[in-house]
Scaffold this active site. Structure first.
Site, PDB file in Angstrom:
ATOM      1  N   GLY A   1     -30.313   0.447 -37.787  1.00 30.74           N
ATOM      2  CA  GLY A   1     -29.308   0.741 -38.808  1.00 30.74           C
ATOM      3  C   GLY A   1     -29.312  -0.235 -39.967  1.00 30.74           C
ATOM      4  O   GLY A   1     -30.074  -1.205 -39.996  1.00 30.74           O
ATOM      5  N   ALA A   2     -28.412   0.028 -40.934  1.00 28.89           N
ATOM      6  CA  ALA A   2     -28.293  -0.826 -42.124  1.00 28.89           C
ATOM      7  C   ALA A   2     -27.945  -2.260 -41.717  1.00 28.89           C
ATOM      8  O   ALA A   2     -28.526  -3.226 -42.219  1.00 28.89           O
ATOM      9  CB  ALA A   2     -27.226  -0.255 -43.066  1.00 28.89           C
TER      10      ALA A   2
ATOM     11  N   ARG B   1     -11.640  -5.795 -31.892  1.00 28.48           N
ATOM     12  CA  ARG B   1     -11.144  -6.869 -32.772  1.00 28.48           C
ATOM     13  C   ARG B   1      -9.714  -7.295 -32.495  1.00 28.48           C
ATOM     14  O   ARG B   1      -9.389  -8.477 -32.587  1.00 28.48           O
ATOM     15  CB  ARG B   1     -11.267  -6.450 -34.251  1.00 28.48           C
ATOM     16  CG  ARG B   1     -12.688  -6.444 -34.751  1.00 28.48           C
ATOM     17  CD  ARG B   1     -12.747  -6.076 -36.215  1.00 28.48           C
ATOM     18  NE  ARG B   1     -14.123  -5.790 -36.591  1.00 28.48           N
ATOM     19  CZ  ARG B   1     -14.482  -4.875 -37.468  1.00 28.48           C
ATOM     20  NH1 ARG B   1     -13.564  -4.157 -38.105  1.00 28.48           N
ATOM     21  NH2 ARG B   1     -15.745  -4.682 -37.750  1.00 28.48           N
TER      22      ARG B   1
ATOM     23  N   CYS C   1     -16.074  -6.363 -42.826  1.00 28.98           N
ATOM     24  CA  CYS C   1     -16.750  -6.992 -43.972  1.00 28.98           C
ATOM     25  C   CYS C   1     -15.760  -7.454 -45.054  1.00 28.98           C
ATOM     26  O   CYS C   1     -15.864  -8.567 -45.583  1.00 28.98           O
ATOM     27  CB  CYS C   1     -17.760  -6.036 -44.576  1.00 28.98           C
ATOM     28  SG  CYS C   1     -17.231  -4.313 -44.616  1.00 28.98           S
TER      29      CYS C   1
ATOM     30  N   LYS D   1      -7.221  -2.607 -41.174  1.00 32.18           N
ATOM     31  CA  LYS D   1      -8.092  -3.646 -40.591  1.00 32.18           C
ATOM     32  C   LYS D   1      -7.887  -4.940 -41.368  1.00 32.18           C
ATOM     33  O   LYS D   1      -7.747  -6.013 -40.785  1.00 32.18           O
ATOM     34  CB  LYS D   1      -9.570  -3.227 -40.685  1.00 32.18           C
ATOM     35  CG  LYS D   1     -10.008  -2.141 -39.722  1.00 32.18           C
ATOM     36  CD  LYS D   1     -11.456  -1.700 -40.037  1.00 32.18           C
ATOM     37  CE  LYS D   1     -11.759  -0.350 -39.419  1.00 32.18           C
ATOM     38  NZ  LYS D   1     -13.068   0.194 -39.866  1.00 32.18           N
TER      39      LYS D   1
ATOM     40  N   ARG E   1     -14.083   2.775 -52.528  1.00 33.18           N
ATOM     41  CA  ARG E   1     -15.551   2.846 -52.498  1.00 33.18           C
ATOM     42  C   ARG E   1     -16.047   3.086 -53.920  1.00 33.18           C
ATOM     43  O   ARG E   1     -15.505   3.949 -54.630  1.00 33.18           O
ATOM     44  CB  ARG E   1     -15.981   4.001 -51.590  1.00 33.18           C
ATOM     45  CG  ARG E   1     -17.464   4.008 -51.288  1.00 33.18           C
ATOM     46  CD  ARG E   1     -17.885   2.979 -50.270  1.00 33.18           C
ATOM     47  NE  ARG E   1     -17.472   3.308 -48.920  1.00 33.18           N
ATOM     48  CZ  ARG E   1     -17.587   2.499 -47.884  1.00 33.18           C
ATOM     49  NH1 ARG E   1     -18.090   1.277 -48.026  1.00 33.18           N
ATOM     50  NH2 ARG E   1     -17.179   2.859 -46.684  1.00 33.18           N
TER      51      ARG E   1
ATOM     52  N   HIS F   1     -19.649  -6.189 -51.612  1.00 32.74           N
ATOM     53  CA  HIS F   1     -18.271  -5.795 -51.885  1.00 32.74           C
ATOM     54  C   HIS F   1     -17.660  -6.787 -52.883  1.00 32.74           C
ATOM     55  O   HIS F   1     -17.889  -7.991 -52.794  1.00 32.74           O
ATOM     56  CB  HIS F   1     -17.416  -5.853 -50.610  1.00 32.74           C
ATOM     57  CG  HIS F   1     -17.766  -4.832 -49.573  1.00 32.74           C
ATOM     58  ND1 HIS F   1     -18.610  -3.769 -49.784  1.00 32.74           N
ATOM     59  CD2 HIS F   1     -17.334  -4.706 -48.281  1.00 32.74           C
ATOM     60  CE1 HIS F   1     -18.695  -3.038 -48.691  1.00 32.74           C
ATOM     61  NE2 HIS F   1     -17.947  -3.595 -47.750  1.00 32.74           N
TER      62      HIS F   1
END
Ligand code: NAP
Ligand code: 3JM
Length: 360
Positions: free
Chosen positions: A14-15, A101, A130, A225, A247, A254
């Protein structure tokens, strides 16, 4: 000789997983062997680790025998299902998803901010979201010196945060508008704003005020979050935190507009000095020379860049700033590998005897 580890990456294709491999290649962690996991679709695929060919394996409950450290980045459901099996097999898991988390048995760690929370772990350590991570690196030096009362943050988040397919979708939409002269309203979206939601909207030449799905209070999960993770990391349930997550058609890094109110009056020169000397933070703040953080400059770097620091015009203890970081590095892969390095440095890579997580 100190121990060398068998390290696993779950979600290696994945990324984030591909960056985890890169961060492990550059890491000080003594690695004896690396094992790479994904779905059965990727099993047999060959990936490189330091020029060595590694065959990707299917992730299964019995995959984790002999593994010392497992980095998970394959979605919350995959962590919920497999991370407890990894712990049971004797591994320490660094989980990059939101699944564990907020679990009180799980430390939620940004090493520059709260590495001490690693000292008592039960086999799983969570890497924050992130957007939370980079905000913590920028705000911890201010919190330490002046205290924090309130945070209001608006994010401008890169599409790579939604995975490899979201990057491909963005690039296709941009090509359709630029090359085929399509109206941005008419391009077909299939993933963004949230893979799991009912409707999808174009991101090319657009800005979408939705990251992840909505919760009952009209904030999105991404926004909640940021609120909940910040309170846990800063160990301050009274800290006021509200987020608007957006986004934007940026591939990497970011950016965040962060407004804070401190407990004590914080002179801007002292705020700049505190950020400049904080590990992992880089001050880029010189309006006279048009110097401020930019997404394109942060991409590929591990640090969090902070600038545009200025006093609120009306609130004495109010400060605004602009915070930018590579969402796949400090926001995910680097923070996870840095957690693993810190566990190693502190002698905390060890099997857990009392399994606190459900095998489902
Ligand atoms: P991605 O590009 O879509 O990659 C997903 C990876 O997970 C791929 O390697 C995929 O394997 C694997 N995978 C999917 N389902 C699986 C399953 N059932 N069993 C085993 N492996 C499976 O996504 P990404 O951007 O790398 O993000 C991965 C996850 O990391 C996210 O879902 C999120 O939970 C977390 N994440 C966290 C942050 C953060 O803020 N800390 C940021 C981004 C992502 P195949 O290639 O075989 O399909
Ligand atoms: C970033 O469970 C999933 O499908 C992954 C959703 C996701 C998350 C998450 O909730 O783990 C996508 C991108 C994150 C994150 O870091 O919170």
């Amino acid at each position: 000789m100190s121990k060398e580890y068998v390290v696993a990456v779950v979600g290696a294709t994945g990324a984030v997983g591909s960056r985890m491999i890169k961060m492990l290649e550059a890491s000080s962690l003594p690695i004896k062997q690396i094992r790479l996991f994904a779905t059965i679709r990727s099993a047999g695929k060959v990936l490189l680790f330091k020029d060595q060919e590694i065959i990707v394996e299917e992730t299964r409950e019995d995959s984790f025998e002999g593994i010392d450290i497992a980095l998970f980045s394959a979605g919350g459901g995959v962590s919920a299902k497999f991370a407890p099996y990894a712990v049971k097999a004797g591994a320490v898991v660094v989980d990059n998803t939101s699944n564990f988390r907020m679990n009180p048995d799980v430390p939620l760690v940004v090493p520059e901010v709260n590495a001490a929370a690693l000292e008592v772990h039960n086999g799983i350590i969570a890497c924050p979201n992130c957007s939370t991570i980079q905000m913590m690196v920028a705000l911890e030096p201010i919190r330490q010196q002046f205290g924090l009362e309130r945070i209001i943050v608006s994010t401008y988040q890169a599409v790579s945060g939604a995975g490899a397919k979201a990057i491909a979708e963005t690039e296709r939409e941009i090509r359709e508008v630029v090359n085929d002269h399509k109206d941005p309203k008419d391009v077909q979206a299939e993933i963004l704003p949230a893979g799991g939601d009912k409707k999808h909207y174009p991101i090319a030449f657009n800005a979408l005020a939705q990251i992840d799905v909505f919760t009952d209070n009209d904030y999105t999960y991404e926004e909640m979050k940021m609120t909940n993770e910040t309170k846990k990391i800063m160990e301050d349930a009274q800290l006021a935190v509200s987020a608007t997550c957006v986004r934007v058609p940026v591939i990497l890094s970011h950016s965040e507009s962060v407004y804070i109110e401190t407990k004590e009056v914080a002179p801007i020169s002292e705020v700049r000095a505190a950020i400049a000397k904080f590990p992992g933070a880089v001050l880029e703040d010189d309006p006279s020379q048009q110097i401020y953080p930019q997404a394109v400059n942060a991409a590929g770097h591990r640090e969090t860049f902070v600038g545009r620091i200025r006093k609120d015009l009306d609130v004495e203890k109010g400060i605004h700033m602009w915070v930018v970081s590579d969402n796949l590095l400090k926001g995910a892969a680097w923070n996870s590998v840095q957690i693993a390095e810190t566990l190693h440095e502190r002698g905390l890579v060890r099997a857990t005897s009392d399994l606190k997580f459900d095998l489902i």
